[in-house]
Scaffold this active site. Structure first.
Site, PDB file in Angstrom:
ATOM      1  N   GLU A  82      -4.444  22.375  39.265  1.00 17.47           N
ATOM      2  CA  GLU A  82      -3.857  23.194  38.199  1.00 17.47           C
ATOM      3  C   GLU A  82      -2.733  22.468  37.459  1.00 17.47           C
ATOM      4  O   GLU A  82      -1.571  22.520  37.863  1.00 17.47           O
ATOM      5  CB  GLU A  82      -3.316  24.514  38.780  1.00 17.47           C
ATOM      6  CG  GLU A  82      -2.740  25.426  37.714  1.00 17.47           C
ATOM      7  CD  GLU A  82      -2.227  26.755  38.245  1.00 17.47           C
ATOM      8  OE1 GLU A  82      -2.086  26.897  39.471  1.00 17.47           O
ATOM      9  OE2 GLU A  82      -1.947  27.639  37.430  1.00 17.47           O
ATOM     10  N   LYS A 123      -8.125  23.978  36.953  1.00 15.06           N
ATOM     11  CA  LYS A 123      -7.506  25.242  36.502  1.00 15.06           C
ATOM     12  C   LYS A 123      -6.498  24.926  35.408  1.00 15.06           C
ATOM     13  O   LYS A 123      -5.320  24.694  35.676  1.00 15.06           O
ATOM     14  CB  LYS A 123      -6.835  25.924  37.694  1.00 15.06           C
ATOM     15  CG  LYS A 123      -6.064  27.181  37.344  1.00 15.06           C
ATOM     16  CD  LYS A 123      -5.765  28.008  38.572  1.00 15.06           C
ATOM     17  CE  LYS A 123      -4.881  29.195  38.221  1.00 15.06           C
ATOM     18  NZ  LYS A 123      -4.792  30.186  39.268  1.00 15.06           N
TER      19      LYS A 123
HETATM   20  P1  13P Z   1      -1.214  33.267  35.834  1.00 19.12           P
HETATM   21  O1  13P Z   1      -2.643  33.630  35.498  1.00 19.12           O
HETATM   22  O2  13P Z   1      -0.318  34.445  35.970  1.00 19.12           O
HETATM   23  O3  13P Z   1      -0.685  32.177  34.951  1.00 19.12           O
HETATM   24  O4  13P Z   1      -1.230  32.681  37.313  1.00 19.12           O
HETATM   25  C1  13P Z   1      -2.213  31.823  37.687  1.00 19.12           C
HETATM   26  C2  13P Z   1      -1.709  30.977  38.760  1.00 19.12           C
HETATM   27  O5  13P Z   1      -2.355  30.841  39.768  1.00 19.12           O
HETATM   28  C3  13P Z   1      -0.423  30.281  38.584  1.00 19.12           C
HETATM   29  O6  13P Z   1      -0.297  29.261  39.524  1.00 19.12           O
END
Ligand code: 13P
Length: 330
Positions: A175, A217
């Site tokens: 991510e 992500k």
């Molecule tokens: P949000 O969809 O609230 O941005 O959170 C996703 C997430 O896993 C943040 O690390």
């Protein structure tokens, strides 16, 4: 096919996405307090059990990401969370980074920590039944940020995390989040996200991470929160899918974060993405855009558990419907 590839494919299975319920104790505590709920370990446990036991959740949710506290907790009936969630047809996942801290030498930038001892922790989580993991790097947009050094440091950590996950038989969710904060236009988000992805892809390759055994992500390409106008879904979808074209074709899938977008807007943007043909599925791994309405509908009242679950089910169905647009002919 190896285990990571199978699990990754299941995580982004057609018509499904991931529920991110892995807020750290500090973040979860702040959110509970905003909803008028005292932040105790038991209230955090109750809230996560409410989310996971939402009727028919598995129809639209392939996996749930938890934090360490929750993975070690038990359902009210005594079963450990990973076992109970798996029995519901949902893969349990674990956030393994230990948070983003100020990066020494790079004022205003963050570095995500958690590599020390990671292999041992991953082995422990695998033994508990965790199927996938998550590590979040954050990049703030400013005139002088993110720097090349800030991008490189976080990309390097993401790749070392991802390689360690695959060695442990756990699917890494990678991510890199370019934050929405700021007055920048969508185009600036596109440029920065492209730079971040180029670095992440290069580092993943350098550490021999198998793209087919991981999920990316990313943020959507979107204007800053202080920008005067909101881009329509078609514009967000076109800019996002254009930017993503640099990703390897054999990546298992892309599961977006919501990043603070209003729940309905995140869903509309996700739906518009499906009109673009990509080599990998485009789905959701939303946190706030899925759970915020549920948290406020429940607000800690035992008699309102069904209201909280209905609010979550509503958002999950809307997002699952959005990704199912892909299954229809253009
Ligand atoms: P949000 O969809 O609230 O941005 O959170 C996703 C997430 O896993 C943040 O690390």
């Amino acid at each position: 096919m190896n285990t990571c590839r199978q699990i990754a494919a299941r995580t982004v299975a057609p018509g499904k996405g991931v529920l991110a319920a892995d807020e750290s104790i500090t973040t979860m505590s702040a959110r509970l307090v905003t909803a008028g709920v005292e932040s105790t370990a038991e209230n955090r446990r109750t809230y996560r059990e409410l989310l996971a036991t939402t009727p028919d959740l598995a129809a639209g949710v392939s996996g749930i990401i938890f934090c360490d506290e929750t993975l070690n907790q038990r359902f009210a009936d005594g079963r450990p969370f990973p076992e109970a969630v798996l029995a519901l047809g949902i893969l349990p996942g674990i956030k393994v980074d230990t948070g983003a801290r100020d990066c020494p030498g790079l004022p205003g930038e963050k570095i995500t920590e958690g590599l020390d001892g990671l292999a041992d922790r991953l082995a422990g989580y695998a033994g508990m039944g965790a199927a996938f993991a998550k590590w979040r790097a954050v990049f703030r947009i400013a005139d002088d940020a993110p720097t090349a050094a800030g991008i490189r440091a976080n990309a390097h950590a993401l790749a070392r995390y991802a390689a360690a996950c695959q060695e442990a038989g756990i699917v890494p969710i990678v991510e890199p989040e370019v934050l929405m904060d700021g007055p920048h236009p969508l185009q600036r988000c596109a440029e920065v996200t492209a730079r971040v992805h180029a670095a992440v892809i290069a580092e993943l390759a350098a550490f021999s991470v198998d793209p087919a055994g991981m999920v990316l992500k990313p943020n959507m390409v979107i204007e800053g929160t202080e920008y005067p106008a909101q881009s329509p879904p078609e514009e967000v979808a076109t800019a996002t899918t254009d930017m993503l074209r640099a990703l390897p074709d054999d990546l298992a899938g892309v599961a977006f974060l919501s990043g603070g977008q209003a729940p309905e807007r995140a869903t509309a943007n996700l739906a518009a993405m499906q009109d673009h043909r990509t080599p990998w599925p485009l789905t959701f791994s939303f946190g706030r855009a899925l759970v915020e309405p549920a948290l406020f509908a429940w607000a800690g009242h035992p008699e309102r558990v069904a209201d909280g679950q209905a609010a979550l089910a509503h958002r999950v169905t809307a997002n699952a419907d959005a990704v199912r647009r892909r299954l229809q002919p253009l």
